[in-house]
Design a protein around this motif. Sequence first.
Motif, mmCIF file in Angstrom:
data_model
loop_
_atom_site.group_PDB
_atom_site.id
_atom_site.type_symbol
_atom_site.label_atom_id
_atom_site.label_comp_id
_atom_site.label_asym_id
_atom_site.label_seq_id
_atom_site.Cartn_x
_atom_site.Cartn_y
_atom_site.Cartn_z
ATOM 1 N N THR A 47 0.854 -1.182 0.000
ATOM 2 C CA THR A 47 0.000 0.000 0.000
ATOM 3 C C THR A 47 0.893 1.237 0.000
ATOM 4 O OG1 THR A 47 -0.167 0.511 2.367
ATOM 5 C CG2 THR A 47 -1.480 -1.353 1.548
ATOM 6 N N PRO A 48 0.343 2.404 -0.284
ATOM 7 C CA PRO A 48 1.172 3.619 -0.257
ATOM 8 C C PRO A 48 1.775 3.918 1.105
ATOM 9 C CG PRO A 48 -0.873 4.011 -1.446
ATOM 10 C CD PRO A 48 -1.006 2.678 -0.798
ATOM 11 N N TRP A 49 1.255 3.279 2.167
ATOM 12 C CA TRP A 49 1.713 3.591 3.520
ATOM 13 C C TRP A 49 2.397 2.420 4.207
ATOM 14 C CZ3 TRP A 49 -3.263 4.788 1.760
ATOM 15 C CH2 TRP A 49 -3.420 6.122 1.377
ATOM 16 N N GLY A 50 2.663 1.355 3.463
ATOM 17 C CA GLY A 50 3.344 0.220 4.052
ATOM 18 C C GLY A 50 2.757 -1.099 3.576
ATOM 19 N N ASP A 51 3.439 -2.184 3.898
ATOM 20 C CA ASP A 51 2.981 -3.512 3.500
ATOM 21 C C ASP A 51 1.917 -4.035 4.468
ATOM 22 O OD1 ASP A 51 4.711 -3.446 1.390
ATOM 23 O OD2 ASP A 51 6.263 -4.656 2.373
ATOM 24 N N LEU A 52 1.087 -4.911 3.961
ATOM 25 C CA LEU A 52 -0.048 -5.429 4.728
ATOM 26 C C LEU A 52 -0.176 -6.930 4.527
ATOM 27 C CD1 LEU A 52 -2.867 -4.852 6.249
ATOM 28 C CD2 LEU A 52 -3.836 -4.926 3.944
ATOM 29 N N GLU A 53 -0.307 -7.668 5.631
ATOM 30 C CA GLU A 53 -0.650 -9.078 5.544
ATOM 31 C C GLU A 53 -2.149 -9.186 5.289
ATOM 32 O OE1 GLU A 53 0.527 -7.233 7.992
ATOM 33 O OE2 GLU A 53 0.492 -8.306 9.905
ATOM 34 N N VAL A 54 -2.555 -10.126 4.445
ATOM 35 C CA VAL A 54 -3.936 -10.197 3.979
ATOM 36 C C VAL A 54 -4.650 -11.408 4.581
ATOM 37 C CG1 VAL A 54 -5.428 -10.473 1.955
ATOM 38 C CG2 VAL A 54 -3.391 -9.012 1.826
ATOM 39 N N TYR A 55 -5.861 -11.178 5.082
ATOM 40 C CA TYR A 55 -6.735 -12.253 5.556
ATOM 41 C C TYR A 55 -7.812 -12.510 4.513
ATOM 42 C CZ TYR A 55 -4.755 -12.170 10.265
ATOM 43 O OH TYR A 55 -3.911 -12.250 11.342
ATOM 44 N N ASN A 56 -8.018 -13.787 4.186
ATOM 45 C CA ASN A 56 -9.029 -14.166 3.202
ATOM 46 C C ASN A 56 -10.224 -14.837 3.877
ATOM 47 O OD1 ASN A 56 -7.539 -13.273 0.968
ATOM 48 N ND2 ASN A 56 -6.434 -15.211 0.806
#
Length: 461
Positions: free
Chosen positions: A411-420
């Motif tokens: 993202t423009p503000w940092g990385d994100l771990e994703v929950y599905n």
Amino acid sequence: MAQKQTSGGDGGGGFFTSIAWGLSNFGSVVSKSVNGLLGYEGLEVINPEGGSGDAESEAQKGRWKEEDRDNYWKMMQKYIGSDVTSMVTLPVLIFEPMTMLQRMAELMEYSYLLDLADQCNDPHMRLVYAASWFISLYYAYQRTWKPFNPILGETYEMINHGGITFIAEQVSHHPPMSAAHAENDHFVYDITSKVKTKFLGNSVEVYPLGRTRLTLKRDGVILDLVPPQTKINNLIFGRTWIDSPGEMILTNLTTGDKVVLYFQPCGWFGAGRYEVDGYVYNGDEEPKILMTGKWNEFMNFQPCDLEGEPLPGTKLEEVWRVAGAPENDKFQYTHFGHKVNSFETAPSKLLESDSRLRPDRQALEKGDLSKAAAEKSSLEERQRAEKKMREAKGDEHKPRWFDLSTEISATPWGDLEVYNYNGKYAQHRAAIDGSDNVGGIDIGSTAFNPWQYQDVAAASE
């Protein structure tokens, strides 16, 4: 007239729904001398509505008692420049009787726009409908009351609106993260919600490190959203207000078409506040449709030429207008906000972890701040106790309805771990709805229970 924007922005974005409190903006400063008189040099004193009162009297307004406000200011100074997402305990007097999971569900109010988008044959008008849907939530998010942070394992379910089944769950406590899934015959909506904040003294900047995916079922089109950052102004001194200046980018990941909308920053005495302008671009970044309006009132559209000018023989047409809201509502809820907060939208056999059952939320709704504060503290203590119990057992918290994937979203503000979404909620709901003993939940005797361990749950009774 919309001002032509340059499309841009990469990476997945979360959504307002990712935003930990009511949102906010960049604002116009009215008078350093007033701040000096108050003894708080450098703090913003703003009147975004352009009221007739002078700046000093405006600075004295707010919901804090003077003594509480000053004590809180002294305590908060050490956090200036820090991310205060989960490190500060806030007083109940600034809360509303709703949790962040419920606020996530408020996006569903104008879901008919997504039904129209799914049925639309014009790929550019499809984006007009979808972008207007995302904009529609900003009206509700101008509320300055803070929703309760969800307890780890807390959920929120919603049905009885637009054929939608909605489920949200708090999947992480540190850092605070929520996940939600909504679906009807026309669309699937999935979000992993996370925020990063920066405390600036009398304001907080909020960065939505979330990942939003919207799938339109008929053609399998996948849309990705990057919202603007937001800011909460006059957090401690003055009248709290909210704005979100900057670009909102909605990209069709299937075709490369995108919408780039610019949220105007609030100027002196409210000039430009609420205004949104931009374009729908094709995959070659050529403007096809201009969009303009106010995020708290309406959105219009009009076909345009390659220079962004309206096509001859066309006119501005309205695509969305905000519904009427209750007058003098204590928490500035919309009519739909009240439905979200009621059992009218609850399914049979409501999960015991549902936000509606939180005793602090219920106490605040009844106006009992003392009980709300005590119940909030009790829930937070039990959450800490469960964490210790889990660590002692060597266990990890595992969400029920969402699974942590191996995907990392930039993202423009940092990385994100994703929950599905794992599909188990649909199975659970089908089993409940198909049982002979369906019935409803006994609200008066059902204890809020998001806990992984039953001995923690028993301690809450």
